[in-house]
Design a protein around this motif. Sequence first.
Motif, PDB file in Angstrom:
ATOM      1  N   GLU A   1       0.788  -1.216   0.000  1.00  0.00           N
ATOM      2  CA  GLU A   1       0.000   0.000   0.000  1.00  0.00           C
ATOM      3  C   GLU A   1       0.830   1.280   0.000  1.00  0.00           C
ATOM      4  O   GLU A   1       0.372   2.314  -0.432  1.00  0.00           O
ATOM      5  CB  GLU A   1      -0.968   0.032   1.185  1.00  0.00           C
ATOM      6  CG  GLU A   1      -2.149  -0.912   1.050  1.00  0.00           C
ATOM      7  CD  GLU A   1      -1.812  -2.333   1.451  1.00  0.00           C
ATOM      8  OE1 GLU A   1      -0.662  -2.595   1.863  1.00  0.00           O
ATOM      9  OE2 GLU A   1      -2.686  -3.199   1.349  1.00  0.00           O
ATOM     10  N   HIS A   2       2.077   1.230   0.505  1.00  0.00           N
ATOM     11  CA  HIS A   2       2.838   2.461   0.667  1.00  0.00           C
ATOM     12  C   HIS A   2       4.030   2.586  -0.293  1.00  0.00           C
ATOM     13  O   HIS A   2       4.899   3.399  -0.100  1.00  0.00           O
ATOM     14  CB  HIS A   2       3.310   2.597   2.119  1.00  0.00           C
ATOM     15  CG  HIS A   2       2.165   2.608   3.078  1.00  0.00           C
ATOM     16  ND1 HIS A   2       1.278   3.644   3.165  1.00  0.00           N
ATOM     17  CD2 HIS A   2       1.741   1.667   3.953  1.00  0.00           C
ATOM     18  CE1 HIS A   2       0.353   3.366   4.073  1.00  0.00           C
ATOM     19  NE2 HIS A   2       0.610   2.177   4.559  1.00  0.00           N
ATOM     20  N   VAL A   3       4.066   1.750  -1.310  1.00  0.00           N
ATOM     21  CA  VAL A   3       5.140   1.824  -2.298  1.00  0.00           C
ATOM     22  C   VAL A   3       4.921   3.055  -3.168  1.00  0.00           C
ATOM     23  O   VAL A   3       3.800   3.343  -3.574  1.00  0.00           O
ATOM     24  CB  VAL A   3       5.150   0.542  -3.162  1.00  0.00           C
ATOM     25  CG1 VAL A   3       6.136   0.654  -4.305  1.00  0.00           C
ATOM     26  CG2 VAL A   3       5.465  -0.657  -2.301  1.00  0.00           C
ATOM     27  N   GLU A   4       5.980   3.793  -3.454  1.00  0.00           N
ATOM     28  CA  GLU A   4       5.853   5.002  -4.286  1.00  0.00           C
ATOM     29  C   GLU A   4       5.315   4.669  -5.670  1.00  0.00           C
ATOM     30  O   GLU A   4       4.396   5.261  -6.148  1.00  0.00           O
ATOM     31  CB  GLU A   4       7.204   5.720  -4.391  1.00  0.00           C
ATOM     32  CG  GLU A   4       7.599   6.417  -3.111  1.00  0.00           C
ATOM     33  CD  GLU A   4       6.635   7.531  -2.729  1.00  0.00           C
ATOM     34  OE1 GLU A   4       6.157   8.253  -3.614  1.00  0.00           O
ATOM     35  OE2 GLU A   4       6.348   7.665  -1.534  1.00  0.00           O
ATOM     36  N   MET A   5       5.958   3.727  -6.358  1.00  0.00           N
ATOM     37  CA  MET A   5       5.452   3.252  -7.632  1.00  0.00           C
ATOM     38  C   MET A   5       6.061   1.888  -7.901  1.00  0.00           C
ATOM     39  O   MET A   5       7.111   1.540  -7.353  1.00  0.00           O
ATOM     40  CB  MET A   5       5.758   4.213  -8.767  1.00  0.00           C
ATOM     41  CG  MET A   5       7.184   4.354  -9.145  1.00  0.00           C
ATOM     42  SD  MET A   5       7.298   5.508 -10.527  1.00  0.00           S
ATOM     43  CE  MET A   5       9.030   5.377 -10.868  1.00  0.00           C
ATOM     44  N   CYS A   6       5.381   1.107  -8.729  1.00  0.00           N
ATOM     45  CA  CYS A   6       5.877  -0.224  -9.036  1.00  0.00           C
ATOM     46  C   CYS A   6       5.316  -0.672 -10.377  1.00  0.00           C
ATOM     47  O   CYS A   6       4.376  -0.076 -10.904  1.00  0.00           O
ATOM     48  CB  CYS A   6       5.504  -1.214  -7.940  1.00  0.00           C
ATOM     49  SG  CYS A   6       3.736  -1.336  -7.668  1.00  0.00           S
ATOM     50  N   ASP A   7       5.908  -1.710 -10.937  1.00  0.00           N
ATOM     51  CA  ASP A   7       5.422  -2.289 -12.185  1.00  0.00           C
ATOM     52  C   ASP A   7       4.569  -3.507 -11.853  1.00  0.00           C
ATOM     53  O   ASP A   7       5.029  -4.430 -11.179  1.00  0.00           O
ATOM     54  CB  ASP A   7       6.593  -2.689 -13.081  1.00  0.00           C
ATOM     55  CG  ASP A   7       7.372  -1.485 -13.579  1.00  0.00           C
ATOM     56  OD1 ASP A   7       6.731  -0.449 -13.861  1.00  0.00           O
ATOM     57  OD2 ASP A   7       8.610  -1.568 -13.691  1.00  0.00           O
ATOM     58  N   VAL A   8       3.340  -3.484 -12.327  1.00  0.00           N
ATOM     59  CA  VAL A   8       2.408  -4.581 -12.089  1.00  0.00           C
ATOM     60  C   VAL A   8       2.216  -5.324 -13.405  1.00  0.00           C
ATOM     61  O   VAL A   8       1.969  -4.706 -14.444  1.00  0.00           O
ATOM     62  CB  VAL A   8       1.048  -4.055 -11.572  1.00  0.00           C
ATOM     63  CG1 VAL A   8       0.069  -5.192 -11.365  1.00  0.00           C
ATOM     64  CG2 VAL A   8       1.243  -3.270 -10.289  1.00  0.00           C
ATOM     65  N   THR A   9       2.358  -6.645 -13.379  1.00  0.00           N
ATOM     66  CA  THR A   9       2.179  -7.476 -14.564  1.00  0.00           C
ATOM     67  C   THR A   9       1.009  -8.423 -14.313  1.00  0.00           C
ATOM     68  O   THR A   9       0.953  -9.084 -13.268  1.00  0.00           O
ATOM     69  CB  THR A   9       3.457  -8.293 -14.859  1.00  0.00           C
ATOM     70  OG1 THR A   9       4.561  -7.390 -14.977  1.00  0.00           O
ATOM     71  CG2 THR A   9       3.311  -9.070 -16.152  1.00  0.00           C
ATOM     72  N   TYR A  10       0.098  -8.475 -15.275  1.00  0.00           N
ATOM     73  CA  TYR A  10      -1.088  -9.321 -15.129  1.00  0.00           C
ATOM     74  C   TYR A  10      -1.719  -9.549 -16.491  1.00  0.00           C
ATOM     75  O   TYR A  10      -1.339  -8.933 -17.486  1.00  0.00           O
ATOM     76  CB  TYR A  10      -2.091  -8.694 -14.162  1.00  0.00           C
ATOM     77  CG  TYR A  10      -2.594  -7.331 -14.586  1.00  0.00           C
ATOM     78  CD1 TYR A  10      -3.846  -7.200 -15.185  1.00  0.00           C
ATOM     79  CD2 TYR A  10      -1.834  -6.187 -14.391  1.00  0.00           C
ATOM     80  CE1 TYR A  10      -4.314  -5.949 -15.578  1.00  0.00           C
ATOM     81  CE2 TYR A  10      -2.292  -4.949 -14.770  1.00  0.00           C
ATOM     82  CZ  TYR A  10      -3.539  -4.830 -15.374  1.00  0.00           C
ATOM     83  OH  TYR A  10      -3.996  -3.601 -15.769  1.00  0.00           O
ATOM     84  N   THR A  11      -2.682 -10.438 -16.551  1.00  0.00           N
ATOM     85  CA  THR A  11      -3.409 -10.767 -17.772  1.00  0.00           C
ATOM     86  C   THR A  11      -4.861 -10.361 -17.575  1.00  0.00           C
ATOM     87  O   THR A  11      -5.422 -10.558 -16.503  1.00  0.00           O
ATOM     88  CB  THR A  11      -3.298 -12.275 -18.067  1.00  0.00           C
ATOM     89  OG1 THR A  11      -1.918 -12.591 -18.284  1.00  0.00           O
ATOM     90  CG2 THR A  11      -4.105 -12.666 -19.288  1.00  0.00           C
ATOM     91  N   GLY A  12      -5.460  -9.800 -18.622  1.00  0.00           N
ATOM     92  CA  GLY A  12      -6.865  -9.411 -18.491  1.00  0.00           C
ATOM     93  C   GLY A  12      -7.425  -8.808 -19.758  1.00  0.00           C
ATOM     94  O   GLY A  12      -6.795  -8.807 -20.808  1.00  0.00           O
TER      95      GLY A  12
END
Length: 195
Positions: free
Chosen positions: A102-113
């Motif tokens: 919840e408190h990460v500044e920014m991140c890369d999220v990988t998912y399928t959809g």
Amino acid sequence: MSLCWTVEDVRKHLGLADSSDPDIDAKVEQAMIITLSTIERYCNRLFAYRVDHEETVYKQYSNGWQLHLWPVDGNQISIDGKPVSSPKVDNQTGVAWFGGYEHVEMCDVTYTGGYEPCDFPPDLLAVLVGSITHAFEITSGGASASDSPISKVTIPDVGTVTYDVKSSNSLISYIGGIIPAYYQSVLDLYRLHEC
């Protein structure tokens, strides 16, 4: 028989099922890509099914993080290359909750959809199919995204707007030059508004 967002179905819809043009599938596919990308840009989200889609998620001031591609397919989500255990995603809004992040500044999220070609909601599919004719005309050289129903404007003392009514489509305005504006109310139901 249900309609899908495939080259074959769109060819039939456009009356091109028996076309002898060897490039017709490429032209139809180009028009489909333009139509869908215009809708995605307007709605500020993605609709077409994507495998291992990666996006950067920025810090938000709430517990949920907004994704731009949904519905999310399954629970295979990773953050910065690390699988997330038990992610929760609301496939009606695209909001995901990743415990401990919840408190990460920014991140890369990988998912399928996204939606498979035959799984688009009926109203969204109606917009896609209803917009493809104009996109196909543009890509095949039969129309221009800059075609305007206004043929003359005079302003000096605020007067004279002349409409060119040579065709039944001449008074239609277009979202992004592709999507007839009368579909805006449907697209607004799918639009992602971010603060």
